[in-house]
Structure formats: C-alpha cells, structure tokens
Design a protein around this motif. Structure first.
Motif, short mmCIF file in Angstrom:
data_model
loop_
_atom_site.label_atom_id
_atom_site.label_comp_id
_atom_site.label_asym_id
_atom_site.label_seq_id
_atom_site.Cartn_x
_atom_site.Cartn_y
_atom_site.Cartn_z
N ALA A 41 -5.61 -19.44 2.89
CA ALA A 41 -5.85 -18.45 1.75
C ALA A 41 -6.86 -17.48 2.64
O ALA A 41 -7.89 -17.81 3.28
N GLY A 42 -6.78 -16.34 2.11
CA GLY A 42 -7.71 -15.27 3.22
C GLY A 42 -8.14 -14.11 1.92
O GLY A 42 -7.93 -14.04 0.92
N ASN A 43 -8.95 -13.16 2.61
CA ASN A 43 -9.47 -12.19 1.94
C ASN A 43 -8.71 -11.02 2.31
O ASN A 43 -7.94 -11.26 3.03
N ALA A 44 -9.09 -9.89 1.93
CA ALA A 44 -8.18 -8.68 2.35
C ALA A 44 -8.61 -8.36 3.98
O ALA A 44 -7.35 -8.17 4.42
N ARG A 45 -9.64 -8.79 4.40
CA ARG A 45 -9.72 -8.60 5.89
C ARG A 45 -8.78 -9.56 6.72
O ARG A 45 -8.29 -9.17 7.67
N VAL A 46 -8.95 -10.63 6.28
CA VAL A 46 -8.19 -11.90 6.96
C VAL A 46 -6.69 -11.46 6.70
O VAL A 46 -5.78 -11.58 7.63
N VAL A 47 -6.21 -11.16 5.62
CA VAL A 47 -4.82 -10.94 5.30
C VAL A 47 -4.48 -9.62 6.14
O VAL A 47 -3.52 -9.71 6.81
N GLN A 48 -5.19 -8.85 6.37
CA GLN A 48 -4.81 -7.45 6.88
C GLN A 48 -4.72 -7.80 8.45
O GLN A 48 -3.81 -7.40 9.26
#
Length: 112
Positions: free
Chosen positions: A79-86
C-alpha cells in the motif's frame, strides 16, 4: 535512522508499517526488519502510506521481498501514498508488487 518500522499481526495478514525514507541508507534495515518478523503462514502487507521518499534502492528492496513471497507461495500487497504509487508506476512495477493506492484497498485485496 531515516526509516521506522512497525509490525502488527492482523486476523488475516501480517501488517508491516513504515514511515520515513526507504532509500539506499535504509533498504538493508527494511529487509532485516521484515525478515525478523515475517512468517509465510499468512499474507503479508507492506504499508508505505507514510513514506516520504523512495529511491531505486528502496524499490529494489520491495522487488526482493516480492520475489521471496512469490517463491514461498505467500500472497502479498504493498500500500502506498501518491508519491510511492507514482514512483512505482514510473518503473512499471505496480502489478509485480501488487501495489494498492491505500491501506484499505490493500487489506481488501488480501482478505478472503
């Protein structure tokens, strides 16, 4: 330390939560922390929703973990946040890492 980790045994999975930075200075610590607590008996969930920064070394640590889980037949998700997902999408690893946009989606993916 630039990375802090926590472990929580859930009813249907092992939840590893991390805050800080997953990078060249902390990738070894990340792997050692998971290895110290990991069991192959239940699915594994890595929560990176509070990670401020991830670099290629951090991605490499996630790939190694994914390979270990796959070899052991263990279901897993990240599970990530926007920065990790990007960052993960930039190198096209979202499917390989079973990346989910948030913790709720990741838990739903692992829950029978």
């Amino acid at each position: 330390m630039s990375l802090r980790g926590g472990f929580e045994q859930q009813a249907h999975c092992q939840l590893f939560r991390f805050t800080g930075q997953l990078d060249a200075y902390s990738d070894k610590q990340f792997g050692e922390f998971i290895a110290a607590h990991r069991s192959t008996a239940q699915p594994l969930l890595v929560d990176l929703s509070h990670i401020d920064f991830i670099d290629s070394s951090g991605l490499g640590a996630l790939v190694q973990l994914a390979k270990q889980c796959t070899a052991d037949g263990q279901n897993f998700a990240v599970a990530g946040n926007a920065r990790v997902v990007q960052t993960v999408k930039l190198v096209r690893l979202e499917e390989f890492l079973h990346l989910q946009p948030d913790l709720k989606s990741a838990l739903a993916r692992l829950t029978p």
